[in-house]
Design an enzyme around this catalytic site. Structure first.
Site, mmCIF file in Angstrom:
data_model
loop_
_atom_site.group_PDB
_atom_site.id
_atom_site.type_symbol
_atom_site.label_atom_id
_atom_site.label_comp_id
_atom_site.label_asym_id
_atom_site.label_seq_id
_atom_site.Cartn_x
_atom_site.Cartn_y
_atom_site.Cartn_z
ATOM 1 N N HIS A 64 0.797 -1.018 -0.015
ATOM 2 C CA HIS A 64 -0.052 0.069 -0.035
ATOM 3 C C HIS A 64 0.923 1.268 -0.158
ATOM 4 O O HIS A 64 0.352 2.343 -0.198
ATOM 5 C CB HIS A 64 -1.007 0.021 1.185
ATOM 6 C CG HIS A 64 -1.699 -1.267 1.282
ATOM 7 N ND1 HIS A 64 -2.678 -1.614 0.473
ATOM 8 C CD2 HIS A 64 -1.867 -2.125 2.192
ATOM 9 C CE1 HIS A 64 -3.546 -2.551 0.660
ATOM 10 N NE2 HIS A 64 -2.821 -3.166 1.947
ATOM 11 N N HIS A 88 5.725 6.698 6.667
ATOM 12 C CA HIS A 88 5.410 5.996 5.258
ATOM 13 C C HIS A 88 4.909 7.023 4.217
ATOM 14 O O HIS A 88 4.865 8.241 4.691
ATOM 15 C CB HIS A 88 4.242 4.872 5.373
ATOM 16 C CG HIS A 88 2.897 5.588 5.884
ATOM 17 N ND1 HIS A 88 2.563 5.537 7.117
ATOM 18 C CD2 HIS A 88 1.805 6.095 5.165
ATOM 19 C CE1 HIS A 88 1.691 6.196 7.454
ATOM 20 N NE2 HIS A 88 1.098 6.638 6.293
ATOM 21 N N HIS A 90 2.999 8.858 0.690
ATOM 22 C CA HIS A 90 1.713 9.098 -0.170
ATOM 23 C C HIS A 90 2.161 9.681 -1.302
ATOM 24 O O HIS A 90 2.811 10.801 -1.253
ATOM 25 C CB HIS A 90 0.516 9.444 0.361
ATOM 26 C CG HIS A 90 -0.055 8.537 1.672
ATOM 27 N ND1 HIS A 90 -1.058 7.641 1.485
ATOM 28 C CD2 HIS A 90 0.220 8.715 3.108
ATOM 29 C CE1 HIS A 90 -1.113 7.004 2.873
ATOM 30 N NE2 HIS A 90 -0.492 7.644 3.514
ATOM 31 N N GLU A 94 -2.121 13.417 0.501
ATOM 32 C CA GLU A 94 -3.536 12.918 0.600
ATOM 33 C C GLU A 94 -4.163 14.221 1.165
ATOM 34 O O GLU A 94 -5.266 14.605 0.791
ATOM 35 C CB GLU A 94 -3.484 11.946 1.809
ATOM 36 C CG GLU A 94 -3.056 10.659 1.461
ATOM 37 C CD GLU A 94 -3.688 9.479 2.395
ATOM 38 O OE1 GLU A 94 -3.401 9.440 3.473
ATOM 39 O OE2 GLU A 94 -4.186 8.621 1.718
ATOM 40 N N HIS A 107 4.099 10.397 6.366
ATOM 41 C CA HIS A 107 3.126 10.443 7.616
ATOM 42 C C HIS A 107 4.019 9.788 8.702
ATOM 43 O O HIS A 107 4.353 8.681 8.672
ATOM 44 C CB HIS A 107 1.650 9.783 7.300
ATOM 45 C CG HIS A 107 0.762 10.462 6.610
ATOM 46 N ND1 HIS A 107 -0.166 9.854 5.706
ATOM 47 C CD2 HIS A 107 0.780 11.740 6.408
ATOM 48 C CE1 HIS A 107 -0.932 10.782 5.218
ATOM 49 N NE2 HIS A 107 -0.370 12.068 5.560
ATOM 50 N N THR A 175 -6.059 7.013 7.323
ATOM 51 C CA THR A 175 -6.636 7.285 6.008
ATOM 52 C C THR A 175 -6.653 6.149 5.304
ATOM 53 O O THR A 175 -6.891 6.196 3.779
ATOM 54 C CB THR A 175 -5.742 8.405 5.049
ATOM 55 O OG1 THR A 175 -4.226 7.599 5.038
ATOM 56 C CG2 THR A 175 -5.462 9.572 6.025
ATOM 57 N N THR A 176 -6.423 4.728 5.809
ATOM 58 C CA THR A 176 -6.495 3.494 5.298
ATOM 59 C C THR A 176 -7.786 2.601 5.806
ATOM 60 O O THR A 176 -7.803 3.149 7.254
ATOM 61 C CB THR A 176 -5.265 2.796 5.050
ATOM 62 O OG1 THR A 176 -4.823 2.449 6.565
ATOM 63 C CG2 THR A 176 -4.270 3.573 4.400
HETATM 64 C C1 SG7 Z 1 -0.264 2.955 5.676
HETATM 65 O O1 SG7 Z 1 -0.998 3.621 6.304
HETATM 66 C C2 SG7 Z 1 0.679 2.071 6.517
HETATM 67 C C3 SG7 Z 1 -0.225 1.476 7.554
HETATM 68 C C4 SG7 Z 1 -1.083 2.751 8.426
HETATM 69 C C5 SG7 Z 1 -1.863 3.333 7.313
HETATM 70 O O2 SG7 Z 1 -0.801 2.211 4.795
HETATM 71 O O3 SG7 Z 1 1.849 2.537 6.855
HETATM 72 O O4 SG7 Z 1 0.447 0.926 8.738
HETATM 73 C C6 SG7 Z 1 0.568 -0.296 9.042
HETATM 74 C C7 SG7 Z 1 1.462 -0.814 10.240
HETATM 75 O O5 SG7 Z 1 -0.077 -0.998 8.142
HETATM 76 O O6 SG7 Z 1 -1.684 2.424 9.546
HETATM 77 C C8 SG7 Z 1 -2.309 1.923 11.707
HETATM 78 C C9 SG7 Z 1 -1.326 2.445 10.808
HETATM 79 O O7 SG7 Z 1 -0.392 3.250 10.777
HETATM 80 C C10 SG7 Z 1 -2.714 4.543 7.866
HETATM 81 O O8 SG7 Z 1 -1.837 5.509 8.351
HETATM 82 S S1 SG7 Z 1 -2.180 7.003 8.074
HETATM 83 O O9 SG7 Z 1 -3.572 7.330 8.638
HETATM 84 O O10 SG7 Z 1 -1.059 7.716 8.778
HETATM 85 N N1 SG7 Z 1 -2.058 7.076 6.405
HETATM 86 ZN ZN ZN Z 2 -0.528 7.800 5.708
#
Ligand code: SG7
Ligand code: ZN
Length: 225
Positions: A64, A88, A90, A94, A107, A175-176
């Site tokens: 993702h 991570h 985007h 976003e 983020h 956001t996911t």
């Molecule tokens: C990304 O965004 C990942 C997710 C993250 C999600 O897809 O980095 O992290 C994991 C461990 O899967 O979800 C719980 C979490 O950190 C949503 O994060 S965000 O709202 O900052 N975009």
């Molecule tokens: Zn994010």
């Protein structure tokens, strides 16, 4: 067949709540992210105390996004400490700011002892090469779900932060999926630069991994002045 969530097609954002009942909030939540950040009330916001230090890291392309797991780090705000969990990317950003989207966003996900999430967003705009990002891209995994642990290299998140520590803040969500709410968003006002080449490298992996803008309703948005 089980459909996995994605940014387009059958598993796209408009279907997130349909493909898994656990993602109900993605459709019915009233405090969702991302939003177009505008009409903030200008106040004297407490500075975020960043406690970052040079640290080894593990990058994983989780299907993702490109996610970086780091060692120790935390932020403190309003008497609470939130430990850094991961960061991570985007593309494009976003969040919008006054209707404008940025080329990318980082983020930085933090979590308090009580389990509250605080996400610091650093907006990236096209410009000079970013040495912090270059260190990461040099260690980009060749395959999804294959973590790469560079034995000697470190990154210092202090070097990613913009000079001005002014920020916007509001309450939102992941956001996911599962789009959980109660997330404290801290969006740095000043973007930092990243080169076109560096954007292109990320684009080869993720052309678009941004959730569409959610309604901000009558949520309070604060901004430092
Ligand atoms: C990304 O965004 C990942 C997710 C993250 C999600 O897809 O980095 O992290 C994991 C461990 O899967 O979800 C719980 C979490 O950190 C949503 O994060 S965000 O709202 O900052 N975009
Ligand atoms: Zn994010």
């Amino acid at each position: 067949a089980h459909i996995h969530w994605d940014y387009e097609g059958m598993g796209g954002p408009e279907n997130w709540s349909r493909i898994d009942p656990q993602n109900k909030l993605c459709a019915v939540g009233e405090r969702q992210s991302p939003i177009d950040i505008k009409d903030g009330i200008k106040v004297d916001l407490e500075p975020i105390k960043f406690k970052y230090q040079p640290s080894t890291f593990r990058i994983v392309d989780n299907g993702h996004t490109v996610q970086v797991n780091v060692g120790e780090g935390s932020i403190s705000l309003t008497g609470k400490t939130y430990e850094l969990v991961q960061f991570h990317f985007h593309r494009p950003s976003e969040e919008k700011v006054n209707g404008q989207r940025f080329d990318m966003v980082v983020h930085l996900v933090h979590k308090s002892d009580e389990g509250q999430l605080a996400v610091v967003a650093v907006l990236l705009e096209r410009g000079n090469e970013n040495p912090f990002i270059q260190t990461l891209w040099n260690n980009m995994p060749l395959e999804k779900n294959m973590p790469v642990a560079p034995p000697t290299t470190t990154v210092d998140l202090n070097s990613l932060l913009p000079t001005s520590r002014n920020y916007y803040t509001y309450m939102g969500s992941l956001t996911t999926p599962p789009c959980s709410e109660g997330v404290l968003w801290l969006v740095m006002k000043q973007p930092v630069q990243v080169s076109q080449d560096q954007i292109n490298i990320f684009s080869r992996l993720y052309r678009n991994n941004a959730r569409p803008i959610q309604t901000s309703s009558n949520r309070l948005i604060k901004e430092g002045r």
